[in-house]
Structures are given as C-alpha cells and as structure tokens.
Write an enzyme that holds these catalytic residues in place. Structure first.
Site, PDB file in Angstrom:
ATOM      1  N   THR A 219      -4.553   4.901   7.602  1.00  0.00           N
ATOM      2  CA  THR A 219      -5.483   3.889   7.073  1.00  0.00           C
ATOM      3  C   THR A 219      -5.011   2.496   7.482  1.00  0.00           C
ATOM      4  OG1 THR A 219      -4.221   3.851   5.017  1.00  0.00           O
ATOM      5  CG2 THR A 219      -6.213   5.219   5.028  1.00  0.00           C
TER       6      THR A 219
ATOM      7  N   HIS B 261     -13.208   2.375   8.847  1.00  0.00           N
ATOM      8  CA  HIS B 261     -12.478   1.242   8.279  1.00  0.00           C
ATOM      9  C   HIS B 261     -13.084   0.802   6.937  1.00  0.00           C
ATOM     10  CE1 HIS B 261      -9.486  -1.931   9.834  1.00  0.00           C
ATOM     11  NE2 HIS B 261      -9.512  -1.981   8.507  1.00  0.00           N
TER      12      HIS B 261
ATOM     13  N   GLU C 263     -11.813   0.977  17.835  1.00  0.00           N
ATOM     14  CA  GLU C 263     -12.852   0.932  16.814  1.00  0.00           C
ATOM     15  C   GLU C 263     -13.778  -0.267  16.936  1.00  0.00           C
ATOM     16  OE1 GLU C 263     -10.351   0.731  13.216  1.00  0.00           O
ATOM     17  OE2 GLU C 263     -11.132  -1.289  12.894  1.00  0.00           O
TER      18      GLU C 263
ATOM     19  N   ILE D 277       0.837  -1.212   0.000  1.00  0.00           N
ATOM     20  CA  ILE D 277       0.000   0.000   0.000  1.00  0.00           C
ATOM     21  C   ILE D 277       0.869   1.258   0.000  1.00  0.00           C
ATOM     22  CG2 ILE D 277      -1.760   1.288   1.295  1.00  0.00           C
ATOM     23  CD1 ILE D 277      -2.741  -1.496   2.353  1.00  0.00           C
TER      24      ILE D 277
ATOM     25  N   ASP E 161      -8.997   6.317   9.061  1.00  0.00           N
ATOM     26  CA  ASP E 161      -9.918   5.249   8.668  1.00  0.00           C
ATOM     27  C   ASP E 161      -9.971   4.183   9.756  1.00  0.00           C
ATOM     28  OD1 ASP E 161     -11.681   4.029   6.720  1.00  0.00           O
ATOM     29  OD2 ASP E 161     -10.115   2.511   6.427  1.00  0.00           O
TER      30      ASP E 161
ATOM     31  N   ARG F 216      -3.782   0.806  11.117  1.00  0.00           N
ATOM     32  CA  ARG F 216      -4.433   0.275  12.316  1.00  0.00           C
ATOM     33  C   ARG F 216      -4.468   1.393  13.354  1.00  0.00           C
ATOM     34  NH1 ARG F 216      -6.205  -2.965   9.490  1.00  0.00           N
ATOM     35  NH2 ARG F 216      -6.095  -5.248   9.580  1.00  0.00           N
TER      36      ARG F 216
HETATM   37  P1  NAI Z   1       2.759  -4.939   3.594  1.00  0.00           P
HETATM   38  O1  NAI Z   1       3.104  -6.090   4.475  1.00  0.00           O
HETATM   39  O2  NAI Z   1       2.856  -5.099   2.120  1.00  0.00           O
HETATM   40  O3  NAI Z   1       3.672  -3.683   4.003  1.00  0.00           O
HETATM   41  C1  NAI Z   1       3.921  -3.296   5.311  1.00  0.00           C
HETATM   42  C2  NAI Z   1       5.283  -2.619   5.338  1.00  0.00           C
HETATM   43  O4  NAI Z   1       5.507  -2.146   6.682  1.00  0.00           O
HETATM   44  C3  NAI Z   1       6.433  -3.576   4.999  1.00  0.00           C
HETATM   45  O5  NAI Z   1       7.270  -2.993   4.023  1.00  0.00           O
HETATM   46  C4  NAI Z   1       7.153  -3.762   6.314  1.00  0.00           C
HETATM   47  O6  NAI Z   1       8.552  -3.955   6.147  1.00  0.00           O
HETATM   48  C5  NAI Z   1       6.868  -2.435   7.002  1.00  0.00           C
HETATM   49  N1  NAI Z   1       7.076  -2.486   8.433  1.00  0.00           N
HETATM   50  C6  NAI Z   1       6.995  -3.543   9.275  1.00  0.00           C
HETATM   51  N2  NAI Z   1       7.309  -3.174  10.527  1.00  0.00           N
HETATM   52  C7  NAI Z   1       7.608  -1.850  10.468  1.00  0.00           C
HETATM   53  C8  NAI Z   1       8.003  -0.890  11.442  1.00  0.00           C
HETATM   54  N3  NAI Z   1       8.209  -1.235  12.712  1.00  0.00           N
HETATM   55  N4  NAI Z   1       8.211   0.378  11.029  1.00  0.00           N
HETATM   56  C9  NAI Z   1       8.032   0.720   9.720  1.00  0.00           C
HETATM   57  N5  NAI Z   1       7.659  -0.142   8.765  1.00  0.00           N
HETATM   58  C10 NAI Z   1       7.452  -1.411   9.130  1.00  0.00           C
HETATM   59  O7  NAI Z   1       1.306  -4.483   4.035  1.00  0.00           O
HETATM   60  P2  NAI Z   1       0.262  -3.628   3.200  1.00  0.00           P
HETATM   61  O8  NAI Z   1      -0.561  -4.531   2.361  1.00  0.00           O
HETATM   62  O9  NAI Z   1       0.939  -2.481   2.566  1.00  0.00           O
HETATM   63  O10 NAI Z   1      -0.696  -3.113   4.383  1.00  0.00           O
HETATM   64  C11 NAI Z   1      -0.240  -2.194   5.357  1.00  0.00           C
HETATM   65  C12 NAI Z   1      -1.265  -2.138   6.474  1.00  0.00           C
HETATM   66  O11 NAI Z   1      -2.481  -1.573   5.986  1.00  0.00           O
HETATM   67  C13 NAI Z   1      -1.697  -3.528   6.991  1.00  0.00           C
HETATM   68  O12 NAI Z   1      -0.826  -3.985   8.005  1.00  0.00           O
HETATM   69  C14 NAI Z   1      -3.072  -3.264   7.549  1.00  0.00           C
HETATM   70  O13 NAI Z   1      -2.960  -2.976   8.922  1.00  0.00           O
HETATM   71  C15 NAI Z   1      -3.546  -2.016   6.808  1.00  0.00           C
HETATM   72  N6  NAI Z   1      -4.715  -2.264   5.968  1.00  0.00           N
HETATM   73  C16 NAI Z   1      -5.816  -1.468   6.167  1.00  0.00           C
HETATM   74  C17 NAI Z   1      -6.948  -1.638   5.399  1.00  0.00           C
HETATM   75  C18 NAI Z   1      -8.155  -0.754   5.566  1.00  0.00           C
HETATM   76  O14 NAI Z   1      -9.221  -1.075   5.027  1.00  0.00           O
HETATM   77  N7  NAI Z   1      -8.057   0.355   6.271  1.00  0.00           N
HETATM   78  C19 NAI Z   1      -7.017  -2.711   4.395  1.00  0.00           C
HETATM   79  C20 NAI Z   1      -5.782  -3.439   4.219  1.00  0.00           C
HETATM   80  C21 NAI Z   1      -4.681  -3.228   5.009  1.00  0.00           C
END
Ligand code: NAI
Length: 347
Positions: free
Chosen positions: A233, A296, A264, A155, A259, A235
C-alpha cells in the site's frame, strides 16, 4: 482573496475541501487535469498550487510555477517521491500532510490481506451468481503465522498492532530501527533477508527512495517462503512488477494485494472501462485470480479526507502568515534524522 490551483480534482476532494475551506480567505480553482508541463499554465493566475500523488513536480514544472511567482506547493498527501526537492529548494516551498490517517492505510492493507486469504472477492462473485459452492475458497489462519513489516513508521506500527491482534508473530525491518518502540511493543527487528525468508505475509510500509526502488526484485523473491502473501500500500516502484509476475507464475508468491503500481499514473483514479488497456504488464497482473488491485484508495476514508483538508489549510496559513513551516519538506529533510533547524524554514 488568495487563489489556489487545485490539480487532479475528484468529487471527494471538492466535497471535503469546500467544507473545510468554506469560510477561509482562500478561493479554490478546481482543475480536473493532472499537473505537468502542459497544464502548469492553468496556475498562472494563482498564489499557490495544491497537488496530489501523480502530479508531476519535476524541475520543468517547478520552473514554470516559479516563473508565475508561485512560492508554495501544498501536497495533499504524505509521500513526495514525485517532487524534485533539489529543484524546489530556494524557489518554492513544498509542504505535505505527513499524517492524515495512518489507520486508513493500515486497515486497507489488512482488507487486501483478508480478502485474498479468505478469497472474499471470489465468494462475492459466486454467491451473486447463485453458486454456493465453497470448493477452492480455502484460506489459512493468520494466528500463529509470521508477518514481515518493512517500515515501522506511522502506518507500519498500526499494521503491527492490528496483526498482533490476530496473534501473528511480527518480524519488523526498518532502515532506522527504534529499539525503544520494539521493546515496548514486544516485537523484534530483524534484517531484511531474515524477514524475506521467514514471513508468511509481507507488507510494505516504507517510502519510495533511491534505496527502496525495486526493493522487491527477483533476488528478494527467491528468498521468500513459498506461497508468501505480498501486500503493497506504499508506492508501486517498491516492487519490480516483472519480477512479481514471475513470482506469481512460478507460485513462489501465493497472492499479491496491491493498492499501488509502478506505472499507476497512466491509469489510476480514472475510468478506462470503455477502452483497451495498453499497459501489458498491468493487463497481465489483472489476469491473476490471486492478485487484488485497488487504485490507490487506501487513504480514502472520511477521517483522512477531513484531516488532509484541515492540514492543507494550516500549511497555507503558515506560509501566508509567515509562520514556521512545520510540514515543509526539502532535500535536506529527505534524509532522516532530519537535519533541519527546527526554528527556521528551509530557506
Ligand atoms: P513514515 O515516514 O511514518 O514511516 C516510514 C518508515 O519507513 C520510517 O520508519 C522510515 O524509517 C522507514 N524507512 C525509510 N527508509 C527505509 C528503507 N530504506 N528501508 C526500510 N524502511 C525505511 O511514513 P508512513 O506515514 O508510515 O507512510 C509510509 C508510506 O505509505 C508513505 O511513504 C507512502 O508512500 C505510503 N502511503 C500510501 C497511501 C495510500 O493511499 N496508498 C497513503 C499514505 C501513505
């Protein structure tokens, strides 16, 4: 036919899952309630459980599901901070949908930013009320400003591409830097303090972990540029909400687009318009006219719902056909890079 207990069902889930699961060998028991210890019994005649972001998959619930002979939980989301992975290991396989539409979430983050900056939410209410004054609706050009992106995963990378399209300067932070990616995209990784001190807009795209819990606290906010726009967006618990409120009151934070919210699960996805909000922190947040809260919904696009349903079907097929569980998560996989043997399931 195998039966799936589908917790926290909403109309849009029912529509997309019935469309995708129509001809499959699964029957779905749609359950309106969330999953927690008292409702877990509704799965006692089922072969699998399908759960969402605010369902409770703590040890107590997993033990109950396991006592019914359930060996698989399929999450219809990407995040899994609501699962006790240690407790599930060896008992219940937990699979997720790692990516369903990163575009949906990044585009929603942008929508929050754009609405707050150009005050679209206020303009909409004004013109609906025949008030065509534009006083107080002034925003700023995104062009030339700096955007701090925390988390450069699926994302975060799309958000970076979108904001680069606006001519913004990208300051990226990730616990696991991908220098190759940064080089090809022409962006730089910076440390977190630098990002906090130099960003006009900060957007959070990292998962909620022990390390990222209350990542945005008083200490972080003190470092922010005056008037920063903060978008979350990912958590809710990435932000200490009391600190956010203080930052908004002192105008250190210029606007917040949320979001997600720490507490929540008590409110989001439900209609409370006929009752009184008992959560004073949420109620206070809702009083700021420079805070835009959506409940959300960043994932909620046609494409994302279709992908969630088809990946969930694949996850169930993989388990019941004895295939490699490509989308399994376990306590070992919680660490990155994943140490899991890519040919074997977790247990
Ligand atoms: P992803 O796993 O592809 O990317 C997450 C990134 O965060 C990775 O590059 C990882 O190395 C990095 N990361 C891990 N620990 C970290 C830290 N301590 N400090 C900085 N970066 C760190 O996940 P994606 O698909 O990009 O999703 C990100 C988040 O979006 C999910 O964890 C989820 O919580 C949230 N999400 C929210 C949605 C919504 O409807 N609001 C829907 C889908 C996801």
């Amino acid at each position: 036919m195998r039966k799936i207990a589908f917790f926290d069902t909403k109309s849009y889930d029912r529509d997309s899952f019935l469309k995708t699961f129509g001809d499959s060998e699964y029957s779905i028991k749609f359950i309106d309630s969330r999953l927690y210890e008292d409702t877990a019994i509704l799965a006692n005649d089922c072969d699998a459980v399908c759960a969402f972001v605010n369902d409770d998959l703590s040890k107590g619930v997993l033990d109950i599901l396991s006592s019914y002979g359930i060996r698989i939980v399929v999450l219809r989301c990407a995040g899994y901070n609501n699962v006790d992975l240690d407790a599930s290991y060896g008992k219940i396989h937990v699979l997720r949908v790692p990516a369903y539409s990163p575009y949906a979430v990044a585009e929603h983050a942008l929508a929050l930013l754009m609405a707050l900056n150009r005050k679209t939410h206020k303009a909409y209410n004004r013109t609906r009320n025949s008030n065509f004054s534009i006083a107080g609706l002034q925003g700023f050009d995104l062009y030339g400003k700096s955007a701090g992106i925390v988390g450069t995963g699926k994302i975060g990378r799309i958000m970076i591409d979108i904001l680069k399209g606006f001519g913004m300067n990208i300051l990226a932070y990730d616990y696991y830097r991908d220098e190759e990616y940064a080089k090809t995209r022409g962006i730089s990784y910076v440390d977190l303090d630098f990002l906090y001190k130099n960003s006009d807009v900060i957007s959070l795209h990292c998962p909620l972990t022990k390390e990222t819990h209350h990542l945005i606290d008083n200490k972080a906010i003190e470092m922010f540029k005056d008037g920063v726009f903060l978008i979350n967006t990912s958590r809710g618990s990435l932000i200490d909400t009391e600190s956010l409120i203080y930052g908004l009151k002192t105008q250190k934070i210029g606007a917040a687009g949320l979001d997600v919210y720490e507490e929540e699960s008590a409110y989001f996805f439900e209609d409370f318009s006929e009752t009184v909000i008992q959560d004073d922190v949420l109620a206070r947040l809702l009083t700021f006219n420079n805070v835009l809260i959506t409940s959300h919904q960043a994932f909620l696009t046609n494409e994302a719902l279709a992908n969630i349903a088809s990946t969930t079907l694949k996850n169930l097929d993989d388990f019941f056909e004895g295939n490699f569980l490509e989308n399994e998560i376990c306590y070992r996989c919680d660490k990155k890079p994943c140490k899991r043997d890519l040919k074997k399931n977790c247990f």
